[in-house]
Design a protein around this motif. Sequence first.
Motif, PDB file in Angstrom:
ATOM      1  N   ILE A   1       0.839  -1.198   0.000  1.00 38.85           N
ATOM      2  CA  ILE A   1       0.000   0.000   0.000  1.00 38.85           C
ATOM      3  C   ILE A   1       0.869   1.241   0.000  1.00 38.85           C
ATOM      4  CG2 ILE A   1      -1.605   1.357   1.416  1.00 38.85           C
ATOM      5  CD1 ILE A   1      -2.881  -1.306   2.272  1.00 38.85           C
ATOM      6  N   GLU A   2       1.900   1.249   0.849  1.00 42.60           N
ATOM      7  CA  GLU A   2       2.797   2.401   0.911  1.00 42.60           C
ATOM      8  C   GLU A   2       3.477   2.635  -0.435  1.00 42.60           C
ATOM      9  OE1 GLU A   2       3.077   4.646   3.330  1.00 42.60           O
ATOM     10  OE2 GLU A   2       1.522   3.518   4.379  1.00 42.60           O
ATOM     11  N   HIS A   3       3.903   1.557  -1.086  1.00 42.23           N
ATOM     12  CA  HIS A   3       4.544   1.679  -2.390  1.00 42.23           C
ATOM     13  C   HIS A   3       3.559   2.242  -3.418  1.00 42.23           C
ATOM     14  CE1 HIS A   3       7.224   0.898  -5.717  1.00 42.23           C
ATOM     15  NE2 HIS A   3       6.266   0.203  -6.321  1.00 42.23           N
ATOM     16  N   ALA A   4       2.343   1.719  -3.418  1.00 42.07           N
ATOM     17  CA  ALA A   4       1.333   2.200  -4.363  1.00 42.07           C
ATOM     18  C   ALA A   4       1.000   3.663  -4.096  1.00 42.07           C
ATOM     19  CB  ALA A   4       0.075   1.338  -4.276  1.00 42.07           C
ATOM     20  N   LEU A   5       0.877   4.030  -2.819  1.00 41.79           N
ATOM     21  CA  LEU A   5       0.590   5.427  -2.488  1.00 41.79           C
ATOM     22  C   LEU A   5       1.743   6.346  -2.877  1.00 41.79           C
ATOM     23  CD1 LEU A   5      -1.216   5.078   0.954  1.00 41.79           C
ATOM     24  CD2 LEU A   5      -2.216   5.714  -1.238  1.00 41.79           C
ATOM     25  N   ALA A   6       2.978   5.871  -2.717  1.00 43.18           N
ATOM     26  CA  ALA A   6       4.132   6.673  -3.118  1.00 43.18           C
ATOM     27  C   ALA A   6       4.107   6.897  -4.632  1.00 43.18           C
ATOM     28  CB  ALA A   6       5.430   5.993  -2.695  1.00 43.18           C
ATOM     29  N   GLU A   7       3.762   5.848  -5.395  1.00 46.39           N
ATOM     30  CA  GLU A   7       3.660   6.001  -6.852  1.00 46.39           C
ATOM     31  C   GLU A   7       2.567   6.990  -7.228  1.00 46.39           C
ATOM     32  OE1 GLU A   7       3.440   2.562  -9.421  1.00 46.39           O
ATOM     33  OE2 GLU A   7       4.611   1.404  -7.972  1.00 46.39           O
ATOM     34  N   LEU A   8       1.414   6.856  -6.570  1.00 45.15           N
ATOM     35  CA  LEU A   8       0.307   7.780  -6.841  1.00 45.15           C
ATOM     36  C   LEU A   8       0.692   9.212  -6.482  1.00 45.15           C
ATOM     37  CD1 LEU A   8      -2.754   5.706  -5.593  1.00 45.15           C
ATOM     38  CD2 LEU A   8      -2.198   6.288  -7.954  1.00 45.15           C
ATOM     39  N   ASN A   9       1.386   9.382  -5.376  1.00 48.53           N
ATOM     40  CA  ASN A   9       1.829  10.713  -4.954  1.00 48.53           C
ATOM     41  C   ASN A   9       2.782  11.313  -5.977  1.00 48.53           C
ATOM     42  OD1 ASN A   9       1.918  12.896  -3.132  1.00 48.53           O
ATOM     43  ND2 ASN A   9       3.831  12.117  -2.244  1.00 48.53           N
ATOM     44  N   GLN A  10       3.717  10.495  -6.469  1.00 45.11           N
ATOM     45  CA  GLN A  10       4.669  10.963  -7.473  1.00 45.11           C
ATOM     46  C   GLN A  10       3.937  11.361  -8.757  1.00 45.11           C
ATOM     47  OE1 GLN A  10       7.512   8.039  -8.651  1.00 45.11           O
ATOM     48  NE2 GLN A  10       8.763   9.486  -9.800  1.00 45.11           N
ATOM     49  N   LEU A  11       3.001  10.544  -9.200  1.00 43.50           N
ATOM     50  CA  LEU A  11       2.225  10.877 -10.395  1.00 43.50           C
ATOM     51  C   LEU A  11       1.416  12.151 -10.193  1.00 43.50           C
ATOM     52  CD1 LEU A  11       0.963   7.352 -11.477  1.00 43.50           C
ATOM     53  CD2 LEU A  11       2.535   8.833 -12.738  1.00 43.50           C
ATOM     54  N   TYR A  12       0.877  12.321  -9.007  1.00 43.16           N
ATOM     55  CA  TYR A  12       0.113  13.532  -8.720  1.00 43.16           C
ATOM     56  C   TYR A  12       1.008  14.767  -8.825  1.00 43.16           C
ATOM     57  CZ  TYR A  12      -2.400  17.140  -6.219  1.00 43.16           C
ATOM     58  OH  TYR A  12      -2.999  18.330  -5.878  1.00 43.16           O
ATOM     59  N   HIS A  13       2.193  14.676  -8.222  1.00 41.07           N
ATOM     60  CA  HIS A  13       3.097  15.829  -8.252  1.00 41.07           C
ATOM     61  C   HIS A  13       3.576  16.139  -9.667  1.00 41.07           C
ATOM     62  CE1 HIS A  13       3.239  16.811  -4.055  1.00 41.07           C
ATOM     63  NE2 HIS A  13       3.457  15.536  -3.738  1.00 41.07           N
ATOM     64  N   GLN A  14       3.699  15.135 -10.506  1.00 48.96           N
ATOM     65  CA  GLN A  14       4.110  15.371 -11.881  1.00 48.96           C
ATOM     66  C   GLN A  14       3.005  16.015 -12.700  1.00 48.96           C
ATOM     67  OE1 GLN A  14       5.192  11.506 -13.295  1.00 48.96           O
ATOM     68  NE2 GLN A  14       7.212  11.527 -12.313  1.00 48.96           N
ATOM     69  N   ASN A  15       1.761  15.676 -12.421  1.00 45.78           N
ATOM     70  CA  ASN A  15       0.658  16.124 -13.259  1.00 45.78           C
ATOM     71  C   ASN A  15      -0.244  17.172 -12.628  1.00 45.78           C
ATOM     72  OD1 ASN A  15       1.259  14.284 -15.406  1.00 45.78           O
ATOM     73  ND2 ASN A  15       0.540  12.661 -14.047  1.00 45.78           N
ATOM     74  N   ALA A  16      -0.064  17.473 -11.376  1.00 51.74           N
ATOM     75  CA  ALA A  16      -0.951  18.419 -10.693  1.00 51.74           C
ATOM     76  C   ALA A  16      -0.633  19.847 -11.114  1.00 51.74           C
ATOM     77  CB  ALA A  16      -0.770  18.285  -9.187  1.00 51.74           C
TER      78      ALA A  16
END
Length: 176
Positions: free
Chosen positions: A131-146
């Motif tokens: 879960i932590e790994h998936a959330l870290a990936e989602l967070n990274q994608l958010y920061h790239q596209n937000a």
Amino acid sequence: MKRAKRAGLISEKSIKDALTEAKGDIFLASTTLDCTARELDGYIRASAELQQFAAAIDTVKSDAAYARMSAEQFESRLADLSRAYRVVGLEELHGLATMNHKDSAAMAKVKLQAAIALRGGSSVSGGDREIEHALAELNQLYHQNAPRIKEIRQTVIKLEDGREATQRVIELTPDQ
């Protein structure tokens, strides 16, 4: 007891029912029958059938085979209920995993956890890492596209009674 016996309220059947419900405890059975324990004991002593019934209850209570059978029945019922609740839980997880999270981070996390559980994620500690790994990936994608924050302004408003109210304004960069 004579009063209750005369009124037809106490019979061998009612005594057996009370003893069964009270698991052989004369004091509890007498309360159920609304008589004294001494009166109930006298009635049991006067009936060979009730003496055998009370002795059978005592035998069953101290029988190891009966206790084992009761434990096995309990475990069997518990296993049946667990299987049934797993089905209900799986249906609920499916509902959570397929719901619209409406751009809410908390709901997205619930949806992610439900999807992982539905998929049959690994053990709790491994599941937490996943879960932590998936959330870290989602967070990274958010920061790239937000959208990027261009400027934060803060306005301080003075009220007549001397209090101050702060209002923040965030200006976003235009979408590309």
